[in-house]
Design a protein around this motif. Structure first.
Motif, mmCIF file in Angstrom:
data_model
loop_
_atom_site.group_PDB
_atom_site.id
_atom_site.type_symbol
_atom_site.label_atom_id
_atom_site.label_comp_id
_atom_site.label_asym_id
_atom_site.label_seq_id
_atom_site.Cartn_x
_atom_site.Cartn_y
_atom_site.Cartn_z
ATOM 1 N N ARG A 1 -69.710 85.992 11.061
ATOM 2 C CA ARG A 1 -69.553 85.441 12.232
ATOM 3 C C ARG A 1 -71.045 85.760 13.212
ATOM 4 O O ARG A 1 -71.452 84.807 14.119
ATOM 5 C CB ARG A 1 -68.529 86.551 13.067
ATOM 6 C CG ARG A 1 -67.096 86.172 12.753
ATOM 7 C CD ARG A 1 -66.173 86.954 13.255
ATOM 8 N NE ARG A 1 -64.962 87.016 12.430
ATOM 9 C CZ ARG A 1 -63.906 88.126 12.754
ATOM 10 N NH1 ARG A 1 -63.955 88.558 13.841
ATOM 11 N NH2 ARG A 1 -62.810 88.118 11.713
ATOM 12 N N ARG B 1 -73.130 82.961 12.356
ATOM 13 C CA ARG B 1 -72.931 81.557 13.061
ATOM 14 C C ARG B 1 -73.072 81.632 14.495
ATOM 15 O O ARG B 1 -73.704 80.668 15.119
ATOM 16 C CB ARG B 1 -71.316 81.336 12.769
ATOM 17 C CG ARG B 1 -70.998 81.031 11.658
ATOM 18 C CD ARG B 1 -69.531 80.461 11.157
ATOM 19 N NE ARG B 1 -69.210 79.935 9.879
ATOM 20 C CZ ARG B 1 -68.659 79.051 9.174
ATOM 21 N NH1 ARG B 1 -67.933 78.721 10.111
ATOM 22 N NH2 ARG B 1 -68.651 79.038 8.112
ATOM 23 N N PHE C 1 -65.583 89.197 21.068
ATOM 24 C CA PHE C 1 -64.794 88.745 19.964
ATOM 25 C C PHE C 1 -64.397 89.680 19.197
ATOM 26 O O PHE C 1 -65.291 90.232 18.289
ATOM 27 C CB PHE C 1 -65.809 87.371 19.197
ATOM 28 C CG PHE C 1 -65.337 86.749 18.201
ATOM 29 C CD1 PHE C 1 -64.021 86.755 17.662
ATOM 30 C CD2 PHE C 1 -66.363 85.964 17.200
ATOM 31 C CE1 PHE C 1 -63.509 86.046 16.714
ATOM 32 C CE2 PHE C 1 -65.718 85.325 16.302
ATOM 33 C CZ PHE C 1 -64.456 85.241 15.866
ATOM 34 N N LYS D 1 -56.642 79.536 29.093
ATOM 35 C CA LYS D 1 -56.348 80.326 27.843
ATOM 36 C C LYS D 1 -55.855 79.231 26.770
ATOM 37 O O LYS D 1 -55.083 78.509 27.168
ATOM 38 C CB LYS D 1 -55.447 81.400 28.340
ATOM 39 C CG LYS D 1 -54.041 81.294 28.414
ATOM 40 C CD LYS D 1 -53.395 82.374 28.658
ATOM 41 C CE LYS D 1 -51.621 82.191 29.246
ATOM 42 N NZ LYS D 1 -51.046 83.365 29.349
ATOM 43 N N THR D 2 -56.278 79.402 25.480
ATOM 44 C CA THR D 2 -55.866 78.584 24.429
ATOM 45 C C THR D 2 -55.162 79.296 23.341
ATOM 46 O O THR D 2 -55.933 80.533 22.771
ATOM 47 C CB THR D 2 -56.971 77.705 23.944
ATOM 48 O OG1 THR D 2 -57.552 77.149 24.857
ATOM 49 C CG2 THR D 2 -56.686 76.932 22.747
ATOM 50 N N HIS E 1 -54.307 79.408 19.413
ATOM 51 C CA HIS E 1 -54.389 78.719 18.216
ATOM 52 C C HIS E 1 -53.498 79.419 17.186
ATOM 53 O O HIS E 1 -53.630 80.560 16.798
ATOM 54 C CB HIS E 1 -56.098 78.751 17.669
ATOM 55 C CG HIS E 1 -56.721 77.842 18.122
ATOM 56 N ND1 HIS E 1 -58.128 77.749 17.869
ATOM 57 C CD2 HIS E 1 -56.572 77.092 19.416
ATOM 58 C CE1 HIS E 1 -58.759 76.738 18.827
ATOM 59 N NE2 HIS E 1 -57.668 76.267 19.560
ATOM 60 N N ARG F 1 -60.669 79.650 7.840
ATOM 61 C CA ARG F 1 -62.121 79.972 8.232
ATOM 62 C C ARG F 1 -62.600 79.137 9.505
ATOM 63 O O ARG F 1 -63.650 79.335 10.162
ATOM 64 C CB ARG F 1 -63.123 80.092 7.108
ATOM 65 C CG ARG F 1 -62.850 81.074 6.252
ATOM 66 C CD ARG F 1 -63.636 80.702 4.926
ATOM 67 N NE ARG F 1 -63.341 81.926 4.001
ATOM 68 C CZ ARG F 1 -63.431 81.833 2.619
ATOM 69 N NH1 ARG F 1 -63.483 80.639 1.946
ATOM 70 N NH2 ARG F 1 -63.347 82.744 1.658
ATOM 71 N N PHE F 2 -62.053 77.807 9.611
ATOM 72 C CA PHE F 2 -62.689 77.162 10.777
ATOM 73 C C PHE F 2 -62.598 77.686 12.005
ATOM 74 O O PHE F 2 -62.994 77.260 13.124
ATOM 75 C CB PHE F 2 -62.209 75.622 10.613
ATOM 76 C CG PHE F 2 -60.545 75.720 10.638
ATOM 77 C CD1 PHE F 2 -59.908 75.114 9.586
ATOM 78 C CD2 PHE F 2 -59.832 75.725 11.941
ATOM 79 C CE1 PHE F 2 -58.393 75.091 9.528
ATOM 80 C CE2 PHE F 2 -58.468 75.732 11.737
ATOM 81 C CZ PHE F 2 -57.757 75.184 10.612
ATOM 82 N N GLU F 3 -61.583 78.796 12.298
ATOM 83 C CA GLU F 3 -61.298 79.317 13.468
ATOM 84 C C GLU F 3 -62.803 80.178 13.890
ATOM 85 O O GLU F 3 -62.719 80.342 15.012
ATOM 86 C CB GLU F 3 -60.122 80.273 13.487
ATOM 87 C CG GLU F 3 -58.949 79.703 13.216
ATOM 88 C CD GLU F 3 -58.456 78.816 14.596
ATOM 89 O OE1 GLU F 3 -59.130 78.873 15.546
ATOM 90 O OE2 GLU F 3 -57.528 78.293 14.399
ATOM 91 N N SER F 4 -63.389 80.492 13.127
ATOM 92 C CA SER F 4 -64.756 81.151 13.235
ATOM 93 C C SER F 4 -65.659 80.052 14.178
ATOM 94 O O SER F 4 -66.122 80.385 14.960
ATOM 95 C CB SER F 4 -65.500 81.710 12.112
ATOM 96 O OG SER F 4 -66.024 80.754 11.276
ATOM 97 N N ARG G 1 -67.746 77.801 19.236
ATOM 98 C CA ARG G 1 -67.749 76.503 20.339
ATOM 99 C C ARG G 1 -67.074 77.011 21.633
ATOM 100 O O ARG G 1 -67.663 76.569 22.779
ATOM 101 C CB ARG G 1 -66.861 75.317 19.943
ATOM 102 C CG ARG G 1 -67.548 74.442 18.806
ATOM 103 C CD ARG G 1 -66.890 73.200 18.461
ATOM 104 N NE ARG G 1 -65.517 73.430 17.948
ATOM 105 C CZ ARG G 1 -65.239 73.712 16.820
ATOM 106 N NH1 ARG G 1 -66.144 73.835 15.745
ATOM 107 N NH2 ARG G 1 -64.278 74.145 16.483
ATOM 108 N N ARG H 1 -69.015 76.764 25.151
ATOM 109 C CA ARG H 1 -68.299 76.395 26.346
ATOM 110 C C ARG H 1 -68.267 77.129 27.739
ATOM 111 O O ARG H 1 -68.631 76.863 28.769
ATOM 112 C CB ARG H 1 -66.942 75.852 26.055
ATOM 113 C CG ARG H 1 -66.632 74.425 25.505
ATOM 114 C CD ARG H 1 -65.255 73.951 25.552
ATOM 115 N NE ARG H 1 -64.408 74.705 25.274
ATOM 116 C CZ ARG H 1 -63.582 75.106 24.134
ATOM 117 N NH1 ARG H 1 -64.335 74.540 22.921
ATOM 118 N NH2 ARG H 1 -62.779 75.722 24.177
#
Lengths: 257, 257
Positions: free
Chosen positions: B59, B62, B146, B217-218, B220, B231-234, B239, B243
């Motif tokens: 993480r 990235r 995070f 708030k979001t 997932h 893994r695409f959640e990292s 992103r 933002r």
């Protein structure tokens, strides 16, 4: 055999837009200027909207430019360049009245969208036959479907019966007429709902997401009302289709989670 | 005043890693080689893990390379380079036993993580004081947090009391000890849960997400068990921080939804 043909072409921001007709159904196909073979993403528009609404043009642009896809949208029955029946007029009037008087719109939308889906599913399948016959689209790449609201009401039954669709983005609908179809869907899906939706109860949205039989599925729930879906969800949809349709088999790096 | 200093530096793949100590707390700071001012993202590691576990290194890489952030992680009490107390040993033994016998781990994790959070929150605040005093980090940019699993158990109470944290990514925890803190949090959050989590009941994860007072708030939610977070959640977290922390005020284009 239905008569299918292109009716015009324009280019904007590096994206070609070909208008087409399949029988009585009007549609548009967007492609990169380079027009090379790539997966095709079908877009279903929302209720009261049409194939070239701002939302559809914005998503088409992103899918073509950021994802390299071909993208197509057809007008739903009674929408865009297509005539309304007496039944369409009746249901639209009922919906307007409910919105004005504050009655729940859910039962009317569920019922009318289910009716439209019965008409639209065979239309989409015929349009897909036509599109896969287009030289620069072809029939060798996988197909995706992307539709929210009424686009979900039509897309869920379509995806349940159409084996060419290999991944789909849905959202913002009720489970009543759709959960049974969702239970037949096993391709990867991304589903969007609004956490504070004033029309669709939270439990209803979660129930529809839960119904999909897909081994791989993702729910995106954002704070805000029915029409407040954040715009970054369109970028998320593009990335989803890239993962699912363009490079589903690329191994992911090791050191992430 | 605690003694705080750097203990070493290495460089890998264009990312500088500075080890540091703040009092008894061991940590690492990752920065781009260019080392220019940028927002700082604090990472909380998971239970039984440490500041340089593969997940943290992945993480950090990235966040630094894709997001341009400074990134820091400290060892939680009893983790990594820090000694365990008798109480730590006792709780870890209880957790192991529950996993072996198939008893629910939730009550033990909730209780032990709440205990660790009490110790870790002041440690994080002292570490943040130190980090903002570092010349190439500074105190003018917003700070993000995070952390999933135990990183959420510590990060939610931390974010509730630490006004320098302006956005946070949490996930994979129970609401019992955290919902009260979540109700005090108003900064934007992204929350991740696993739809088929064998340890955390679905309703519990949804309840914790619901508790955040954040206007933005979001959620997932991905199919799969507790340890199957995609893994695409990292990438999604990177992103989110871009933002929220780098360009929160850039207007979004019109033609999307």
């Amino acid at each position: 055999m239905q008569s299918s043909y292109f009716t015009g072409v324009t280019t904007s921001n590096g994206v070609m837009q070909h208008d087409f007709t399949v029988g009585e159904v009007t549609g548009a196909l967007w492609s990169s200027k380079r027009a090379e073979c790539a997966p095709l993403v079908l877009m279903g528009h929302g209720g009261g909207n049409h194939k070239k609404s701002p939302a559809m043009l914005g998503r088409a642009q992103r899918l073509v430019v950021d994802g390299g896809f071909h993208v197509a949208c057809i007008d739903a029955p009674g929408h865009g360049d297509r005539p309304r029946t007496a039944h369409d007029e009746q249901e639209i009037a009922a919906l307007r009245e409910a919105l004005e008087t504050g009655e729940p719109v859910g039962p009317i939308v569920v019922r009318y969208n289910a009716h439209l889906a019965e008409r639209a599913v065979p239309e989409w399948r015929a349009a897909l036959d036509f599109l896969q016959g287009v030289e620069w689209v072809g029939d060798e790449d996988p197909v995706g479907y992307f539709g929210l609201n009424m686009g979900t009401a039509i897309g869920v039954p379509l995806t349940a019966v159409e084996p060419r669709i290999k991944a789909a983005v849905f959202g913002l609908h009720w489970p009543e007429a759709l959960a049974e179809y969702a239970r037949q869907i096993t391709v990867p899906i991304e589903y969007t709902l609004q956490w504070d939706d004033e029309h669709i109860p939270r439990e209803s949205g979660l129930a529809l997401f839960d119904a999909f039989a897909s081994e791989e599925k993702t729910l995106h729930a954002n704070s805000g009302g029915h029409k407040e879906l954040p715009r970054f969800e369109s970028d998320s949809a593009v990335r989803f289709f890239v993962r699912q349709l363009v490079r589903p088999s690329i191994p992911q790096p090791d050191l992430v989670w």
